[in-house]
Scaffold this motif. Structure first.
Motif, PDB file in Angstrom:
ATOM      1  N   ASP A  28     -27.586   1.259  14.047  1.00  0.00           N
ATOM      2  CA  ASP A  28     -26.734   1.943  15.013  1.00  0.00           C
ATOM      3  C   ASP A  28     -25.641   2.774  14.350  1.00  0.00           C
ATOM      4  N   GLY A  29     -25.373   2.498  13.076  1.00  0.00           N
ATOM      5  CA  GLY A  29     -24.373   3.260  12.331  1.00  0.00           C
ATOM      6  C   GLY A  29     -25.035   3.983  11.176  1.00  0.00           C
ATOM      7  N   ALA A  30     -24.431   3.862   9.986  1.00  0.00           N
ATOM      8  CA  ALA A  30     -24.912   4.585   8.805  1.00  0.00           C
ATOM      9  C   ALA A  30     -25.927   3.759   8.022  1.00  0.00           C
ATOM     10  N   LEU A  31     -26.944   4.442   7.508  1.00  0.00           N
ATOM     11  CA  LEU A  31     -27.916   3.839   6.593  1.00  0.00           C
ATOM     12  C   LEU A  31     -27.745   4.502   5.237  1.00  0.00           C
ATOM     13  N   THR A  32     -27.472   3.687   4.206  1.00  0.00           N
ATOM     14  CA  THR A  32     -27.235   4.209   2.862  1.00  0.00           C
ATOM     15  C   THR A  32     -28.152   3.510   1.875  1.00  0.00           C
ATOM     16  N   VAL A  33     -28.926   4.295   1.136  1.00  0.00           N
ATOM     17  CA  VAL A  33     -29.778   3.757   0.067  1.00  0.00           C
ATOM     18  C   VAL A  33     -29.118   4.164  -1.246  1.00  0.00           C
ATOM     19  N   THR A  34     -28.274   3.289  -1.771  1.00  0.00           N
ATOM     20  CA  THR A  34     -27.497   3.614  -2.961  1.00  0.00           C
ATOM     21  C   THR A  34     -28.322   3.463  -4.225  1.00  0.00           C
ATOM     22  N   THR A  42     -45.233  -0.232   3.252  1.00  0.00           N
ATOM     23  CA  THR A  42     -46.071  -1.431   3.196  1.00  0.00           C
ATOM     24  C   THR A  42     -46.334  -2.026   4.567  1.00  0.00           C
ATOM     25  N   ASN A  43     -45.273  -2.203   5.374  1.00  0.00           N
ATOM     26  CA  ASN A  43     -45.428  -2.812   6.701  1.00  0.00           C
ATOM     27  C   ASN A  43     -45.369  -1.792   7.829  1.00  0.00           C
ATOM     28  N   ASN A  44     -45.165  -0.524   7.475  1.00  0.00           N
ATOM     29  CA  ASN A  44     -45.232   0.583   8.426  1.00  0.00           C
ATOM     30  C   ASN A  44     -44.332   0.393   9.659  1.00  0.00           C
ATOM     31  N   PRO A  45     -43.056   0.036   9.479  1.00  0.00           N
ATOM     32  CA  PRO A  45     -42.192  -0.177  10.638  1.00  0.00           C
ATOM     33  C   PRO A  45     -41.681   1.144  11.225  1.00  0.00           C
ATOM     34  N   ALA A  46     -41.419   1.142  12.518  1.00  0.00           N
ATOM     35  CA  ALA A  46     -40.689   2.255  13.125  1.00  0.00           C
ATOM     36  C   ALA A  46     -39.230   2.158  12.679  1.00  0.00           C
ATOM     37  N   ILE A  47     -38.639   3.301  12.338  1.00  0.00           N
ATOM     38  CA  ILE A  47     -37.241   3.347  11.911  1.00  0.00           C
ATOM     39  C   ILE A  47     -36.458   4.164  12.926  1.00  0.00           C
ATOM     40  N   ASN A  48     -35.333   3.616  13.396  1.00  0.00           N
ATOM     41  CA  ASN A  48     -34.448   4.329  14.319  1.00  0.00           C
ATOM     42  C   ASN A  48     -33.043   4.312  13.746  1.00  0.00           C
ATOM     43  N   THR A  49     -32.477   5.492  13.493  1.00  0.00           N
ATOM     44  CA  THR A  49     -31.133   5.582  12.946  1.00  0.00           C
ATOM     45  C   THR A  49     -30.270   6.468  13.838  1.00  0.00           C
ATOM     46  N   ALA A  50     -29.073   5.983  14.148  1.00  0.00           N
ATOM     47  CA  ALA A  50     -28.172   6.713  15.033  1.00  0.00           C
ATOM     48  C   ALA A  50     -27.028   7.387  14.288  1.00  0.00           C
ATOM     49  N   GLY A  51     -26.783   6.955  13.036  1.00  0.00           N
ATOM     50  CA  GLY A  51     -25.686   7.520  12.255  1.00  0.00           C
ATOM     51  C   GLY A  51     -26.193   8.301  11.066  1.00  0.00           C
ATOM     52  N   ASN A  52     -25.316   8.497  10.099  1.00  0.00           N
ATOM     53  CA  ASN A  52     -25.675   9.265   8.907  1.00  0.00           C
ATOM     54  C   ASN A  52     -26.653   8.494   8.029  1.00  0.00           C
ATOM     55  N   VAL A  53     -27.540   9.228   7.380  1.00  0.00           N
ATOM     56  CA  VAL A  53     -28.482   8.644   6.420  1.00  0.00           C
ATOM     57  C   VAL A  53     -28.217   9.291   5.063  1.00  0.00           C
TER      58      VAL A  53
END
Length: 208
Positions: A28-34, A42-53
């Motif tokens: 619901d907020g920010a997703l950060t891959v540092t 691998t598991n093919n999930p749906a991704i939903n992001t509402a904030g900054n990526v």
């Protein structure tokens, strides 16, 4: 799984620096891959992001075998500073308020279901690697100063009728790209058109 803000910072060595999404992910907020590998293949999930990526210099995304969508459903800025160049995000859907590029980006396909897709003012490149119809627009498309690069190869590919700044056709093998409408008037290019050696542009459909 649902999170407010989510930061992935796995500094382990190769083979132990992977974070694998087990099921559908909602941020619901920010997703950060540092740091490390964010495995959404691998598991093919749906991704939903509402904030900054944000993808940092030491971060990466693994979409191997992925078919599910990554949906931006809020007001987001996508910034990819990864050392390997823009990470492949595969199929992306904008179904929110806006998605603005804060860097160049790479996707298999982009569907603008609702909201404003803003390519920013930084001279970025949005690369679309899919074939068929890799860009569809039912919202607002703002080209800014960026380049849209179609690089899908060998299968005939449609070019969406939107107002591009720079448009580049850059397949690695012989590929025909077809206009789906006239790039004139409100959809006129404001920058340049580049047709690389392996590309053929078919304007027949647009002229009918």
């Amino acid at each position: 799984s649902r999170f407010n803000h989510l930061t992935l910072n796995n500094s382990g060595g190769v083979g132990s620096n992977r974070v694998t999404a087990l099921d559908n992910l909602n941020v619901d907020g920010a997703l950060t891959v540092t740091n490390g590998v964010f495995d959404i293949g691998t598991n093919n999930p749906a991704i939903n992001t509402a904030g900054n990526v944000t993808i940092g210099a030491s971060g990466s995304v693994d979409v191997t075998a992925r078919t599910a969508n990554w949906t931006f459903n809020g007001a987001s800025t996508l910034t990819d500073s990864s050392s390997g160049g823009p990470q492949q995000l595969n199929d992306v859907v904008l179904n929110g308020t806006s998605l603005t590029l804060g860097s160049s980006a790479r996707m298999k396909a982009l569907m603008i279901a609702a909201g404003t897709m803003n390519l920013g003012a930084g001279g970025y490149t949005l690369e679309l690697t899919g074939t068929g119809t890799p860009l569809s627009n039912s919202g607002i498309f703002t080209a800014g100063t960026s380049t849209v690069k179609y690089s899908g190869t060998t299968t005939a590919t449609n070019i969406a009728t939107v107002a591009y700044n720079n448009l580049r056709l850059a397949p690695t093998g012989a590929t025909t790209y077809s206009l789906t409408g006239n790039l004139t008037g409100g959809n006129a290019l404001t920058g340049s058109l580049t047709i690389d050696a392996n590309a053929t542009l078919d304007a027949t459909t647009a002229s009918n």
